[in-house]
Design a protein around this motif. Structure first.
Motif, PDB file in Angstrom:
ATOM      1  N   ARG A  17      38.284  45.656  84.812  1.00 44.42           N
ATOM      2  CA  ARG A  17      37.074  44.903  84.474  1.00 44.42           C
ATOM      3  C   ARG A  17      36.204  44.664  85.703  1.00 44.42           C
ATOM      4  O   ARG A  17      34.979  44.841  85.659  1.00 44.42           O
ATOM      5  CB  ARG A  17      37.458  43.569  83.816  1.00 44.42           C
ATOM      6  N   GLN A  47      41.141  45.660  73.699  1.00 44.95           N
ATOM      7  CA  GLN A  47      40.171  44.815  74.393  1.00 44.95           C
ATOM      8  C   GLN A  47      39.693  45.456  75.685  1.00 44.95           C
ATOM      9  O   GLN A  47      38.541  45.277  76.080  1.00 44.95           O
ATOM     10  CB  GLN A  47      40.758  43.442  74.664  1.00 44.95           C
ATOM     11  N   MET A  50      37.169  48.141  74.687  1.00 46.65           N
ATOM     12  CA  MET A  50      35.870  47.558  74.361  1.00 46.65           C
ATOM     13  C   MET A  50      35.157  47.059  75.608  1.00 46.65           C
ATOM     14  O   MET A  50      33.930  47.163  75.711  1.00 46.65           O
ATOM     15  CB  MET A  50      36.033  46.420  73.354  1.00 46.65           C
ATOM     16  N   ALA A  51      35.904  46.529  76.585  1.00 49.75           N
ATOM     17  CA  ALA A  51      35.267  46.055  77.815  1.00 49.75           C
ATOM     18  C   ALA A  51      34.575  47.202  78.544  1.00 49.75           C
ATOM     19  O   ALA A  51      33.433  47.070  78.996  1.00 49.75           O
ATOM     20  CB  ALA A  51      36.308  45.412  78.726  1.00 49.75           C
ATOM     21  N   ALA A  54      31.574  48.374  76.495  1.00 50.32           N
ATOM     22  CA  ALA A  54      30.448  47.446  76.681  1.00 50.32           C
ATOM     23  C   ALA A  54      29.757  47.697  78.012  1.00 50.32           C
ATOM     24  O   ALA A  54      28.524  47.675  78.100  1.00 50.32           O
ATOM     25  CB  ALA A  54      30.952  46.007  76.606  1.00 50.32           C
ATOM     26  N   PHE A  87      29.265  43.354  70.339  1.00 53.65           N
ATOM     27  CA  PHE A  87      30.505  44.050  70.648  1.00 53.65           C
ATOM     28  C   PHE A  87      31.647  43.439  69.830  1.00 53.65           C
ATOM     29  O   PHE A  87      31.949  42.251  69.977  1.00 53.65           O
ATOM     30  CB  PHE A  87      30.832  43.948  72.137  1.00 53.65           C
ATOM     31  N   VAL A  89      35.438  43.409  69.313  1.00 47.26           N
ATOM     32  CA  VAL A  89      36.667  43.829  69.987  1.00 47.26           C
ATOM     33  C   VAL A  89      37.686  44.333  68.986  1.00 47.26           C
ATOM     34  O   VAL A  89      38.441  45.258  69.248  1.00 47.26           O
ATOM     35  CB  VAL A  89      37.255  42.662  70.806  1.00 47.26           C
ATOM     36  N   THR A  95      37.376  38.074  73.472  1.00 49.70           N
ATOM     37  CA  THR A  95      35.931  38.105  73.716  1.00 49.70           C
ATOM     38  C   THR A  95      35.625  37.656  75.143  1.00 49.70           C
ATOM     39  O   THR A  95      34.680  38.130  75.765  1.00 49.70           O
ATOM     40  CB  THR A  95      35.198  37.187  72.726  1.00 49.70           C
ATOM     41  N   VAL A  98      35.841  40.569  77.604  1.00 55.82           N
ATOM     42  CA  VAL A  98      34.684  41.453  77.501  1.00 55.82           C
ATOM     43  C   VAL A  98      33.486  40.814  78.198  1.00 55.82           C
ATOM     44  O   VAL A  98      32.757  41.471  78.947  1.00 55.82           O
ATOM     45  CB  VAL A  98      34.357  41.766  76.020  1.00 55.82           C
ATOM     46  N   THR A 101      33.497  41.152  81.879  1.00 57.06           N
ATOM     47  CA  THR A 101      33.126  42.482  82.366  1.00 57.06           C
ATOM     48  C   THR A 101      31.615  42.657  82.488  1.00 57.06           C
ATOM     49  O   THR A 101      31.124  43.257  83.447  1.00 57.06           O
ATOM     50  CB  THR A 101      33.692  43.567  81.438  1.00 57.06           C
ATOM     51  N   LEU A 117      29.720  38.487  70.427  1.00 51.61           N
ATOM     52  CA  LEU A 117      31.051  39.019  70.678  1.00 51.61           C
ATOM     53  C   LEU A 117      31.979  38.596  69.554  1.00 51.61           C
ATOM     54  O   LEU A 117      32.053  37.405  69.211  1.00 51.61           O
ATOM     55  CB  LEU A 117      31.590  38.502  72.021  1.00 51.61           C
TER      56      LEU A 117
END
Length: 337
Positions: A17, A47, A50-51, A54, A87, A89, A95, A98, A101, A117
């Protein structure tokens, strides 16, 4: 191209991240191998996927190897763009992680941003929403950032389903010193629960009381709508003149209410005995914005492996050193130079 071994230091997702955030801000690409190499299940989980996704979205970045379970990716940043983003997750993926990040890059964007989120808001091994709102973001506000957050719906493990809204106004962070937390202003112990017996929350508070010696009025139960569960978290908060700390114990199968409460209360009692501004988790999160401000200092308890690893990743991208100096009276002074 910066090369990172994801099994170094604490060997978890924080390395990934921070690398994504720093890559977007500095414009330097990176390759990371052995992602989450020290975790029981290495590689990208939902997760983490998704980070990075994103980060790619807000920063017009490209990324090779971006798939569930991947242990290596190559990330090439583009221009950061503010805007409206959503976004999801999935399940109870955090969340907060994310947001961790993309927040610093979006503070450096060309326009304001609004995020929605979806996923977990109160997860083990991740900062809960309340911690972000009341411990971390007030420090960013002192540094000149305007970030608004709203919890629309709680999301507990394993169901998730939480929703958080975030508004970010780009700003240049300024250096601050967070050395003295000031006098204690208020304390509270709140047992959150949804879709579980009321007695669990009462047992948690009953077990925490003798370890904290707080006023009876500081203890309370908050029942959430049943459809937001099942879930449970004991949140212990201490607010000072210049900052706050929240210690959270998360309910899970096989963990008694008494054991959860005892562990959380002992952690809070340890922090209250110390003379430090930031607890260990807040210290982890402050390193990145302090480095981006160019300099700064804060006091904390004994630095975690997370903090030491974060300092190393920050140095690779920015060349800025983080010095951890143990103080004679206990605790650590952390200086970014």
């Amino acid at each position: 191209m910066i090369i990172i071994d994801g099994s170094e230091g604490e060997g978890g997702g924080q390395i990934l991240r921070n690398a994504c955030a720093l890559s977007l801000i500095t414009g330097q690409p990176f390759r990371i191998t052995n992602i989450r190499g020290k975790r029981e299940k290495p590689g990208l989980m939902r997760q983490h996927l998704m980070a990075v996704t994103a980060a790619c979205t807000i920063g017009n970045a490209s990324c090779d190897g971006l798939e569930l379970g991947s242990t290596a990716i190559e990330f090439r940043p583009g221009a950061i763009r503010g805007g409206d983003y959503r976004f999801a997750v999935g399940s109870a993926g955090s969340t907060g992680l994310v947001l961790q990040t993309v927040l610093m890059p979006l503070l450096a964007a060309d326009a304001p941003s609004r995020l929605v989120l979806e996923g977990g808001t109160h997860n083990m091994a991740a900062p809960p929403f309340d911690f972000i709102e009341r411990c971390f973001l007030p420090v960013l506000a002192r540094m000149g950032a305007t970030v608004g957050v709203r919890l629309v719906r709680h999301g507990f493990y394993p169901r998730g389903g939480g929703v958080v809204e975030v508004e970010i106004v780009p700003a240049r962070l300024r250096a601050v010193a967070c050395v003295d937390r000031g006098a204690l202003v208020a304390v509270s112990a709140t047992a959150l629960f949804a879709g579980l017996p009321h007695g669990i929350a009462e047992r948690e508070l009953r077990a925490a009381r003798p370890l904290l010696d707080w006023p009876e009025a500081a203890f309370g139960v908050r029942q959430l709508p049943e459809e937001q569960g099942p879930g449970n978290a004991l949140m212990l908060e201490a607010r000072f003149e210049h900052g706050a700390e929240i210690v959270t114990g998360f309910g899970k199968l096989g963990l008694s209410a008494e054991s959860l409460a005892k562990t959380a209360a002992q952690r809070m009692a340890g922090y209250l005995r110390a003379d430090a501004f930031a607890g260990p988790y807040l210290a982890d999160q402050l390193l990145l914005p302090f480095a981006l401000a160019g300099e700064g200092a804060f006091t904390t308890v004994k630095p975690s492996q997370h903090s030491l690893t974060a300092a190393d990743i920050i140095a690779r991208f920015t060349g800025r050193r983080t010095v951890f100096a143990y103080r004679a009276g206990g605790g650590v002074l952390v200086e970014v130079r």
